[in-house]
Design an enzyme around this catalytic site. Structure first.
Site, mmCIF file in Angstrom:
data_model
loop_
_atom_site.group_PDB
_atom_site.id
_atom_site.type_symbol
_atom_site.label_atom_id
_atom_site.label_comp_id
_atom_site.label_asym_id
_atom_site.label_seq_id
_atom_site.Cartn_x
_atom_site.Cartn_y
_atom_site.Cartn_z
ATOM 1 N N THR A 8 -39.365 13.593 42.481
ATOM 2 C CA THR A 8 -38.052 13.119 42.022
ATOM 3 C C THR A 8 -37.544 14.050 40.934
ATOM 4 O OG1 THR A 8 -36.822 11.247 41.106
ATOM 5 C CG2 THR A 8 -38.997 11.618 40.204
ATOM 6 N N ASN A 10 -35.333 12.525 38.849
ATOM 7 C CA ASN A 10 -34.770 11.476 38.010
ATOM 8 C C ASN A 10 -35.711 11.207 36.820
ATOM 9 O OD1 ASN A 10 -34.446 8.792 37.000
ATOM 10 N ND2 ASN A 10 -33.175 8.312 38.776
ATOM 11 N N LYS A 13 -37.114 7.594 36.348
ATOM 12 C CA LYS A 13 -38.232 7.251 37.233
ATOM 13 C C LYS A 13 -39.523 7.903 36.752
ATOM 14 C CE LYS A 13 -35.606 6.625 41.494
ATOM 15 N NZ LYS A 13 -35.357 7.162 42.847
ATOM 16 N N ASP A 70 -38.375 5.631 47.720
ATOM 17 C CA ASP A 70 -37.040 5.397 48.266
ATOM 18 C C ASP A 70 -36.720 3.933 47.995
ATOM 19 O OD1 ASP A 70 -34.764 6.548 49.556
ATOM 20 O OD2 ASP A 70 -35.177 5.242 51.258
ATOM 21 N N SER A 71 -35.494 3.662 47.593
ATOM 22 C CA SER A 71 -35.175 2.290 47.202
ATOM 23 C C SER A 71 -33.733 1.962 47.532
ATOM 24 C CB SER A 71 -35.422 2.112 45.701
ATOM 25 O OG SER A 71 -34.643 3.008 44.958
ATOM 26 N N TYR A 155 -26.669 -0.992 41.068
ATOM 27 C CA TYR A 155 -26.232 -2.348 41.416
ATOM 28 C C TYR A 155 -26.762 -3.417 40.452
ATOM 29 C CZ TYR A 155 -24.986 0.023 45.767
ATOM 30 O OH TYR A 155 -24.429 0.883 46.688
ATOM 31 N N ASP A 156 -27.436 -3.014 39.382
ATOM 32 C CA ASP A 156 -28.022 -4.003 38.459
ATOM 33 C C ASP A 156 -27.009 -5.043 37.952
ATOM 34 O OD1 ASP A 156 -30.790 -3.439 38.404
ATOM 35 O OD2 ASP A 156 -30.453 -1.713 37.103
ATOM 36 N N LYS A 176 -37.534 -5.615 32.999
ATOM 37 C CA LYS A 176 -37.206 -5.243 34.385
ATOM 38 C C LYS A 176 -38.417 -4.599 35.058
ATOM 39 C CE LYS A 176 -34.206 -2.631 37.397
ATOM 40 N NZ LYS A 176 -33.314 -1.489 37.505
ATOM 41 N N HIS A 181 -38.789 -4.343 41.857
ATOM 42 C CA HIS A 181 -39.263 -3.745 43.102
ATOM 43 C C HIS A 181 -40.042 -2.461 42.814
ATOM 44 C CE1 HIS A 181 -35.470 -2.251 41.757
ATOM 45 N NE2 HIS A 181 -35.296 -1.397 42.744
HETATM 46 P P1 IMP Z 1 -32.959 6.344 45.457
HETATM 47 O O1 IMP Z 1 -34.174 5.561 45.796
HETATM 48 O O2 IMP Z 1 -33.097 7.110 44.197
HETATM 49 O O3 IMP Z 1 -32.446 7.132 46.609
HETATM 50 O O4 IMP Z 1 -31.816 5.303 45.069
HETATM 51 C C1 IMP Z 1 -31.312 4.402 45.946
HETATM 52 C C2 IMP Z 1 -30.122 3.651 45.392
HETATM 53 O O5 IMP Z 1 -30.445 2.271 45.440
HETATM 54 C C3 IMP Z 1 -29.727 3.916 43.956
HETATM 55 O O6 IMP Z 1 -28.852 4.985 43.852
HETATM 56 C C4 IMP Z 1 -29.032 2.602 43.611
HETATM 57 O O7 IMP Z 1 -27.763 2.582 44.173
HETATM 58 C C5 IMP Z 1 -29.865 1.587 44.373
HETATM 59 N N1 IMP Z 1 -30.963 1.066 43.541
HETATM 60 C C6 IMP Z 1 -32.290 1.257 43.722
HETATM 61 N N2 IMP Z 1 -33.002 0.640 42.769
HETATM 62 C C7 IMP Z 1 -32.102 0.058 41.950
HETATM 63 C C8 IMP Z 1 -32.240 -0.709 40.751
HETATM 64 O O8 IMP Z 1 -33.327 -0.950 40.214
HETATM 65 N N3 IMP Z 1 -31.091 -1.115 40.196
HETATM 66 C C9 IMP Z 1 -29.869 -0.856 40.715
HETATM 67 N N4 IMP Z 1 -29.684 -0.134 41.818
HETATM 68 C C10 IMP Z 1 -30.800 0.315 42.449
#
Ligand code: IMP
Length: 198
Positions: A8, A10, A13, A70-71, A155-156, A176, A181
């Protein structure tokens, strides 16, 4: 000390994964720290496939054990959208104020359980011997009627957790992480790493 790369860029993270894995005695490197640049096409159909694509690509490039995540947000009334497209929903550059307002608008007229939703996170591990593992964590909630809270991201502000009577944007980072998740998936993967790498 064993080294693991977390695929990542980020920094939030990275901080979270280091906090959770710190007592393992394993060094966790970001892509930048490992000196890797890669443009990975996430064309999987599930969170598991996308996390594995990222972990596998960097494992193949480096020969190191690699973790990737991935989330996303699944809204039941929207057939689990935006799901794996959460970051790209309404366009990558669209503000979350607009994305969140759109989801609230699409759920107008729905109440209570009809507004059910969850955050999903999958952590994938790809090991140098070719083996792979995934672990999934979820947190159940509902789409709020209006945004609330300043913490977190994405989206929190619209993700209401009935158990805590607030949105995940109204929880502190520690609160949190304890229930999220991502925290759940990372703690499950920590046990895999403990057995496999150390
Ligand atoms: P990625 O896993 O970094 O590709 O992120 C997937 C997307 O899911 C993020 O950009 C958010 O839009 C959303 N997302 C994933 N986890 C969270 C969270 O903990 N809070 C709010 N949005 C989330």
């Amino acid at each position: 000390m064993e080294k693991i790369i977390f695929a990542t860029s980020n920094s939030g993270k990275m901080r979270e994964i280091r906090e959770i894995m710190q007592d393992l005695g394993v060094e966790i490197l970001s892509m930048k720290e490992a000196g890797i640049e890669a443009d990975i096409v996430e064309d999987g159909k599930t969170f598991e496939e996308n996390a594995l694509i990222k972990a596998r690509t960097i494992r193949d490039l480096t020969g190191c054990p690699v973790l990737a995540d991935d989330s996303g947000l699944e809204v039941d009334a929207l057939d689990k959208a935006p799901g794996i497209y959460s970051a790209r929903y309404m366009g990558e550059d669209t503000s979350y104020d607009l994305k969140n307002a759109s989801i609230i608008e699409r759920l107008s007229g729905l109440e209570g359980e009809q507004r059910s939703a969850r955050f999903v996170c999958v952590i994938a591990a790809a090991f140098p011997d070719g083996t792979e593992e995934t672990r999934r964590g979820t947190i159940e909630g509902r789409i709020a009627h209006e945004s609330a809270g300043e913490n977190g991201f994405g989206y929190d502000p619209i993700f209401y957790v009935p158990e805590y009577e607030c949105t995940t944007a109204q929880l502190s980072a520690e609160q949190k992480n304890a229930v999220s998740h991502r925290g759940k998936a990372l703690r499950a993967m920590k046990e895999v790493i403990r057995q496999r790498v150390i």
